[in-house]
Each structure stands twice: as C-alpha cells, then as structure tokens.
Design a protein around this motif. Structure first.
Motif, PDB file in Angstrom:
ATOM      1  N   MET A   1       0.845  -1.194   0.000  1.00 47.83           N
ATOM      2  CA  MET A   1       0.000   0.000   0.000  1.00 47.83           C
ATOM      3  C   MET A   1       0.888   1.256   0.000  1.00 47.83           C
ATOM      4  O   MET A   1       1.831   1.371   0.774  1.00 47.83           O
ATOM      5  N   LYS A   2       0.567   2.190  -0.892  1.00 50.59           N
ATOM      6  CA  LYS A   2       1.337   3.418  -0.998  1.00 50.59           C
ATOM      7  C   LYS A   2       1.143   4.270   0.252  1.00 50.59           C
ATOM      8  O   LYS A   2       0.034   4.470   0.732  1.00 50.59           O
ATOM      9  N   LEU A   3       2.250   4.774   0.768  1.00 54.17           N
ATOM     10  CA  LEU A   3       2.173   5.670   1.918  1.00 54.17           C
ATOM     11  C   LEU A   3       1.685   7.039   1.484  1.00 54.17           C
ATOM     12  O   LEU A   3       2.152   7.593   0.487  1.00 54.17           O
ATOM     13  N   LEU A   4       0.732   7.585   2.232  1.00 57.29           N
ATOM     14  CA  LEU A   4       0.301   8.955   1.982  1.00 57.29           C
ATOM     15  C   LEU A   4       1.445   9.906   2.320  1.00 57.29           C
ATOM     16  O   LEU A   4       2.104   9.764   3.347  1.00 57.29           O
ATOM     17  N   GLU A  27       0.887   4.553  11.066  1.00 60.59           N
ATOM     18  CA  GLU A  27       1.231   3.830   9.847  1.00 60.59           C
ATOM     19  C   GLU A  27       0.417   4.358   8.667  1.00 60.59           C
ATOM     20  O   GLU A  27      -0.656   4.932   8.825  1.00 60.59           O
ATOM     21  N   GLY A  28       0.959   4.163   7.479  1.00 63.38           N
ATOM     22  CA  GLY A  28       0.243   4.503   6.263  1.00 63.38           C
ATOM     23  C   GLY A  28       0.439   5.933   5.791  1.00 63.38           C
ATOM     24  O   GLY A  28      -0.145   6.342   4.787  1.00 63.38           O
ATOM     25  N   ILE A  29       1.263   6.688   6.486  1.00 60.49           N
ATOM     26  CA  ILE A  29       1.479   8.088   6.137  1.00 60.49           C
ATOM     27  C   ILE A  29       2.888   8.491   6.555  1.00 60.49           C
ATOM     28  O   ILE A  29       3.423   7.972   7.534  1.00 60.49           O
ATOM     29  N   GLN A  30       3.497   9.399   5.803  1.00 56.63           N
ATOM     30  CA  GLN A  30       4.800   9.905   6.197  1.00 56.63           C
ATOM     31  C   GLN A  30       4.937  11.360   5.776  1.00 56.63           C
ATOM     32  O   GLN A  30       4.293  11.815   4.821  1.00 56.63           O
ATOM     33  N   LYS A 292      -4.765   8.083  13.054  1.00 54.03           N
ATOM     34  CA  LYS A 292      -5.066   6.753  12.520  1.00 54.03           C
ATOM     35  C   LYS A 292      -6.439   6.735  11.861  1.00 54.03           C
ATOM     36  O   LYS A 292      -6.620   6.144  10.785  1.00 54.03           O
ATOM     37  N   VAL A 295      -6.197   8.640   8.483  1.00 52.78           N
ATOM     38  CA  VAL A 295      -5.561   7.837   7.436  1.00 52.78           C
ATOM     39  C   VAL A 295      -6.499   6.731   6.966  1.00 52.78           C
ATOM     40  O   VAL A 295      -6.636   6.483   5.758  1.00 52.78           O
ATOM     41  N   GLU A 296      -7.149   6.070   7.906  1.00 50.92           N
ATOM     42  CA  GLU A 296      -8.077   4.987   7.551  1.00 50.92           C
ATOM     43  C   GLU A 296      -9.227   5.510   6.700  1.00 50.92           C
ATOM     44  O   GLU A 296      -9.647   4.875   5.733  1.00 50.92           O
ATOM     45  N   SER A 299      -8.276   6.077   3.181  1.00 50.97           N
ATOM     46  CA  SER A 299      -8.084   4.820   2.449  1.00 50.97           C
ATOM     47  C   SER A 299      -9.396   4.223   1.961  1.00 50.97           C
ATOM     48  O   SER A 299      -9.399   3.317   1.126  1.00 50.97           O
TER      49      SER A 299
END
Length: 338
Positions: A1-4, A27-30, A292, A295-296, A299
């Motif tokens: 999964m691509k990081l935001l 997780e899932g973002i940077q 979290k 980000v969710e 998605s």
C-alpha cells in the motif's frame, strides 16, 4: 500500500508534535516536508526527523506533486486561506482547530473544499480519547436513557501570556471550543441557546487584553437537556479534564487520567498520583488515534471525515454565541446566526 505523503504547514509546538506522531506512531502516512515562516524552525524539524525537504513557501509545498495531504498547523489567521489554497491544489486537508475565528471566512473555506471535491478533517482530538469515546458509545447504547445534564470541566495548569490572549479570539474560541465540540459530540447538534458567564480571577493582564480567564457556558438543547461547561486558565494541581453525563437511568463519569491508580496513605493523609502536566501528556494517545482514523478514512473512498468542516464551523458558532452572550449579558439563541 502506498504511503500517503504529507506536507506540514507550521513548525511550532503543535506542528512539530504532529510531525513526531506521524513519523513514529502512525502507519500509512509519512511526512515529506515542512514549511514555516521561520525557515530556521522548519529546518530544525526536518533535521530532527530526517525528512526529505524544507519548503520555501506554501506554494512550493502545494506544488509538490508527490504530496497527497496538507496538514495545517500554522497560526489561526492562516488556516482558512491555506485550506482554500490546498483545496485548489487538489490536496486532502487536516487542519488544526479552529478553521478561523470568523464564520464568513469559514464559509469561504468550506465552499472551496466542496468546489474542489477534497476532504477536510478538523483537529478536535478529544473525540478520539478512549474515555470520552466510551462515554459516547454508552450513550448510544441507551445505558443511561435520555441525557439530562452534561458537565464538562476543563482547567489548564497555568494561564497563557497576555500577548497570546490578544490574538487567540478569547477563551471561548481558544480554550472552550474543545468542550463545545465535545458537547455536540456527546449530546448531538441540536443546541437551542447559550448563556455564558466570565470573569478575571487569575491574571489581570488577561482582562486588560480584553478577555476573561474563568468562564462558564450553559447550553440548552431542544430536548430540554443542558450542558454546563466550566473553564479555568489556572489549576495549580495539574491539567484537570472531567466529564459527567446524568440521565434518566443513571450517570456516566470520565475522570482524570493519572499515571497509575495507587493511593498512598500515611500519617499526613492520602496521596494520589499527580495529574498530567498539560494537553500533550493527557491527550497523546487521542492525537495518535485521530491520525489513525484520518488515514483509515482516506483509504476508504467516499467516506466522510471523522470530524468534518461543518463540525468545525459549528464549534466556532457556539463559541461566537458564548462571546456575544458574555458581552451583552443575555441568553443568545442560535437562530440569531441563521
């Protein structure tokens, strides 16, 4: 999964704190880069967390094609403008509260969000505190039946500088706005009227700056339920955050959080662990939970933001009603703002 990929606008206390959370606990973002009017401050954050870049301007940050999300943690007077700029650039938006101090500016920002089809989340982190979320869950299950009275206590450990007070929008828009949002979160949006009281009990400089440091607001709902919110700019014993909801079948209490539940008893009496020092310590996990959820939600295409722009506007409207009530010494009905 691509990081935001997120560009952070504002590298002050809350901006740098958000960078730390996103880099280390979500997780899932940077974070791709940081912009601040003070380039040295932005560079310090970039260096500390070894981020890819420092932006020289807001336009440069918004023009970065790799950026998916803009996190607005700048000064309040920049929020609405930066929301419009980010929306026009097609970026998803996380904005710290408040969107703006003026309802007209908020309306313009929300119109831009709608026009460009992007998402906006407003940072009312307390909704994501596990204790307050549990109060909400139990209310929704009917655990105490119809709610009659909500009491919210919020007391800071020390007052802010008078220079900050002058540009803050006042205690209702700066401090109580979190509690006004919490009242809507727990009891719903159907507030009929507001009556506010305030005085200067702590720091005369706050009074000279045109504000109060001790405040109460009473919200009356169309159902007849009432919310009583009490704020103080100084509680020498720590950061005091409590909620109680009394209903037809019982009562719900969310007490202060402490490091542990051990009480020491000795010849001098009983001693409880200290309260958290301030909001970062008390609401750390709530901030993490909020990101979290953000980000969710991103998605899941088509899902509404956990805290919408309309929620952000409603909290400012209530704060404005409180300000008017205090100034004019009367109960203010929300229909006055329609």
């Amino acid at each position: 999964m691509k990081l935001l990929q997120v560009a952070v606008l504002g590298a002050g206390r809350i901006g740098s704190y958000h960078v730390e959370l996103l880099e280390r606990q979500v997780e899932g973002i940077q974070v791709r880069g940081v912009y601040d009017l003070d380039r040295t401050r932005a560079q310090a954050v970039v260096d500390k967390f070894q981020l890819p870049r420092t932006y020289e301007s807001v336009d440069e940050a918004l023009g970065d094609e790799a950026v998916d999300v803009v996190l607005i943690a700048s000064s309040t007077d920049q929020h609405a403008t930066q929301i419009k700029q980010a929306a026009a650039a097609g970026k998803q938006i996380f904005c710290e509260k408040p969107i703006d101090l003026q309802l007209d500016a908020i309306d313009d920002a929300l119109a831009a969000v709608k026009k460009h089809g992007v998402h906006l989340h407003v940072g009312f982190n307390r909704r994501f505190d596990r204790n307050f979320a549990e109060v909400k869950r139990l209310l929704e299950t009917g655990a105490i039946g119809a709610s009659h009275v909500l009491r919210i206590t919020s007391r800071d450990p020390a007052p802010p500088p008078a220079e900050y007070v002058k540009v803050s929008g006042g205690i209702y828009k700066d401090m109580m706005i979190h509690d006004l949002d919490m009242a809507r979160f727990l009891l719903g949006p159907d507030v009929e009227s507001v009556t506010a009281f305030g005085s200067v009990m702590i720091d005369p400089a706050i009074g000279k700056a045109g504000d109060v440091d001790t405040a109460i607001a009473v919200l009356r709902y169309r159902s007849g339920a009432q919310a009583i919110i009490e704020n103080s700019r100084q509680a020498p014993y720590g950061y005091d955050q409590r909620i109680e909801v009394h209903g037809e079948k019982g009562v719900l209490n969310a007490d202060n959080m402490r490091d542990h539940t051990v009480t020491l008893g000795d010849r001098k009496g009983y001693h409880n662990p200290a309260l958290p020092r301030f909001f970062v310590e008390r609401y750390h996990q709530a901030y993490v939970n909020q990101f979290k959820a953000f980000v969710e939600t991103l998605s899941r295409s088509g899902q509404p933001m956990p805290v919408s722009g309309e929620d952000g506007r409603a909290a400012v409207l209530l704060a404005e009603a409180c300000t008017r009530s205090l100034k004019e010494g009367r109960t203010v009905r929300l229909e006055e703002f329609v």
